[in-house]
Design a protein around this motif. Sequence first.
Motif, PDB file in Angstrom:
ATOM      1  N   GLU A 128       7.674  16.512   5.056  1.00 29.63           N
ATOM      2  CA  GLU A 128       6.893  17.231   6.062  1.00 29.63           C
ATOM      3  C   GLU A 128       5.639  16.456   6.447  1.00 29.63           C
ATOM      4  O   GLU A 128       5.308  16.322   7.633  1.00 29.63           O
ATOM      5  N   ARG A 129       4.920  15.912   5.471  1.00 33.01           N
ATOM      6  CA  ARG A 129       3.692  15.182   5.781  1.00 33.01           C
ATOM      7  C   ARG A 129       3.975  13.867   6.495  1.00 33.01           C
ATOM      8  O   ARG A 129       3.209  13.432   7.354  1.00 33.01           O
ATOM      9  N   SER A 130       5.085  13.210   6.131  1.00 35.13           N
ATOM     10  CA  SER A 130       5.446  11.946   6.771  1.00 35.13           C
ATOM     11  C   SER A 130       5.739  12.139   8.250  1.00 35.13           C
ATOM     12  O   SER A 130       5.433  11.275   9.077  1.00 35.13           O
ATOM     13  N   HIS A 131       6.348  13.282   8.586  1.00 35.01           N
ATOM     14  CA  HIS A 131       6.710  13.528   9.980  1.00 35.01           C
ATOM     15  C   HIS A 131       5.535  14.063  10.809  1.00 35.01           C
ATOM     16  O   HIS A 131       5.653  14.230  12.017  1.00 35.01           O
ATOM     17  N   GLU A 132       4.413  14.309  10.127  1.00 34.31           N
ATOM     18  CA  GLU A 132       3.200  14.701  10.844  1.00 34.31           C
ATOM     19  C   GLU A 132       2.330  13.493  11.182  1.00 34.31           C
ATOM     20  O   GLU A 132       1.310  13.620  11.855  1.00 34.31           O
ATOM     21  N   THR A 133       2.727  12.313  10.679  1.00 33.70           N
ATOM     22  CA  THR A 133       1.967  11.082  10.921  1.00 33.70           C
ATOM     23  C   THR A 133       2.873  10.053  11.570  1.00 33.70           C
ATOM     24  O   THR A 133       4.065  10.283  11.789  1.00 33.70           O
ATOM     25  N   ASN A 134       2.303   8.886  11.818  1.00 35.15           N
ATOM     26  CA  ASN A 134       3.080   7.798  12.416  1.00 35.15           C
ATOM     27  C   ASN A 134       3.725   6.893  11.371  1.00 35.15           C
ATOM     28  O   ASN A 134       4.395   5.919  11.723  1.00 35.15           O
ATOM     29  N   GLU A 192       0.830  -1.197   0.000  1.00 29.97           N
ATOM     30  CA  GLU A 192       0.000   0.000   0.000  1.00 29.97           C
ATOM     31  C   GLU A 192       0.872   1.258   0.000  1.00 29.97           C
ATOM     32  O   GLU A 192       1.905   1.314   0.663  1.00 29.97           O
ATOM     33  N   ILE A 193       0.439   2.265  -0.780  1.00 27.10           N
ATOM     34  CA  ILE A 193       1.097   3.572  -0.724  1.00 27.10           C
ATOM     35  C   ILE A 193       0.229   4.500   0.104  1.00 27.10           C
ATOM     36  O   ILE A 193      -0.928   4.759  -0.232  1.00 27.10           O
ATOM     37  N   HIS A 194       0.764   4.998   1.212  1.00 19.23           N
ATOM     38  CA  HIS A 194       0.013   5.915   2.061  1.00 19.23           C
ATOM     39  C   HIS A 194      -0.165   7.260   1.352  1.00 19.23           C
ATOM     40  O   HIS A 194       0.695   7.696   0.584  1.00 19.23           O
ATOM     41  N   MET A 207       2.456  10.281  -1.308  1.00 16.41           N
ATOM     42  CA  MET A 207       2.178  10.528  -2.719  1.00 16.41           C
ATOM     43  C   MET A 207       2.165  12.029  -2.986  1.00 16.41           C
ATOM     44  O   MET A 207       1.565  12.799  -2.230  1.00 16.41           O
ATOM     45  N   TYR A 208       2.842  12.429  -4.060  1.00 24.20           N
ATOM     46  CA  TYR A 208       2.847  13.847  -4.441  1.00 24.20           C
ATOM     47  C   TYR A 208       2.660  13.939  -5.946  1.00 24.20           C
ATOM     48  O   TYR A 208       3.390  13.310  -6.718  1.00 24.20           O
ATOM     49  N   PHE A 209       1.678  14.727  -6.378  1.00 28.74           N
ATOM     50  CA  PHE A 209       1.411  14.936  -7.802  1.00 28.74           C
ATOM     51  C   PHE A 209       1.888  16.333  -8.177  1.00 28.74           C
ATOM     52  O   PHE A 209       1.346  17.332  -7.718  1.00 28.74           O
TER      53      PHE A 209
END
Length: 345
Positions: free
Chosen positions: A236-242, A210-212, A216-218
Motif C-alpha cells: 500500500e505504501r509503495s503504491h502511494e509513492t513513485n 538504499e532502503i526506502h 521497511m516494516y517493523f
Amino acid sequence: MSYTIIDVAQIANVSKSTVSRVISGKGYTSPETREKVMNAIQELKYKPNAVARAMVSHRTFNIGVIIYRKDFPIVSHPIYGKILDAILAAAESLNYSVFVSTDKEMSLRSADYMLEKRVDGLVLVSRLSQEMIGYIDSFDIPYLMVNGTAENNQVIQIVNDDRKGGRLAADHLYKLGHRQIGVIAGPQEHRSHHLRYEGFYQRLVELGCEIHEEHMYFSPTSLFNDGYVGCLSLWERSHETNNGFPTAIFATNDMLALGAMRVMVEKGLSIPQDVSIIGSDNIDFANLSNPPLTTVHTEKEKMGQDAVFMLNRLIQKLELNPMKVEYEPKLIVRGTTGPVSSRTQ
C-alpha cells in the motif's frame, strides 16, 4: 526383583558407604574392593534409582528449562520446539530428567518452580532481564542461556551469528541484481530479529544500496499474520509513492516471509519472477511452501544439544570455555529468489 544398595553391600561383603563411593566415583576405594562391588552390581543387575543416585552424588539428576516468550505458540514454536526436542534427547543420553516451564511475563515464578524441584542446573531460552539473572545467581546453581541476550556478560550464551545471517541475505539479493529491496523485521527487542535486520541493513549500505522508508516494516511479532500485514503495508505504501513495490524482500524469520508470500500470491505477483523473498531460520515449513523458501539456516538442534552438554560440565564443576558459543549461519537457496526481472526494474 528390585535390589538396593544394601543388597550390593552384602554380596560384596563391604559397607554401604563403600558401595556409594564406588557408584559416585568420589573418595578412595582400592582396586580389589571396587572390583568386588562391580561384580556384585553385575550379578544383581543393580541399577541405582533416582533417589539413590541423589543420595550418593548429592544431585537430583534433574535439569530445568525455562522458555521466555511473549506470544504463543511457545513449545510448538518451529524454533523453540526444535531446541527443546534437542535438549530432551541430549538430557536423556546423560540420564537427566527435564522439567519444562514457559513464561510470558519474564517473572520470577518459573525460576521459583525450578528451584522448588531442586534442579541441578537451568537452561534459559530467549532474552532475560538483569533482575532475573540476579535472582537465579543468588541460588548458586549453574545455568546458561540459549538464543538470547543478557546485560551480564558473565552469563554463558549459546547463539547463532544472526548479524552475519543478515549480511548473507543482503549479499545474495544484491548479487542477483536487486537494488529496490524491502525488509519485514520482527520485534527489535529480540536479539535475533535486531541483529538480522542490523546486519542486512548495514551490508546494503556498504554496497551502496538504499532502503526506502516505505519499503521497511517493523512487526510487533514474528508470526505469519504479521508477515502478511507487513507485506500488505509495503504494498500500500509503495503504491502511494513513485518508488514502486520492492523487487526483493528480506524477512527476519521464515514465518514472516511465508506471511508475505501470501500477499504476493493474492496480488497476482509471481515468485521469484516479479519479486524475490528470503527468510531466516530454515524451519520445516520453509521447504514446504510453493515455491520452497530461500532462507538462512540457523543451528536450532545444535543449540539445544550443546546447551545440555555444557550445562552438565557446569554441574560437575568442570572447566568450560568459551563463555559464548556462536554458530555460523548458512544460506539455503531455494525457489523464492532469482535474478531481478527487466520488467520490474
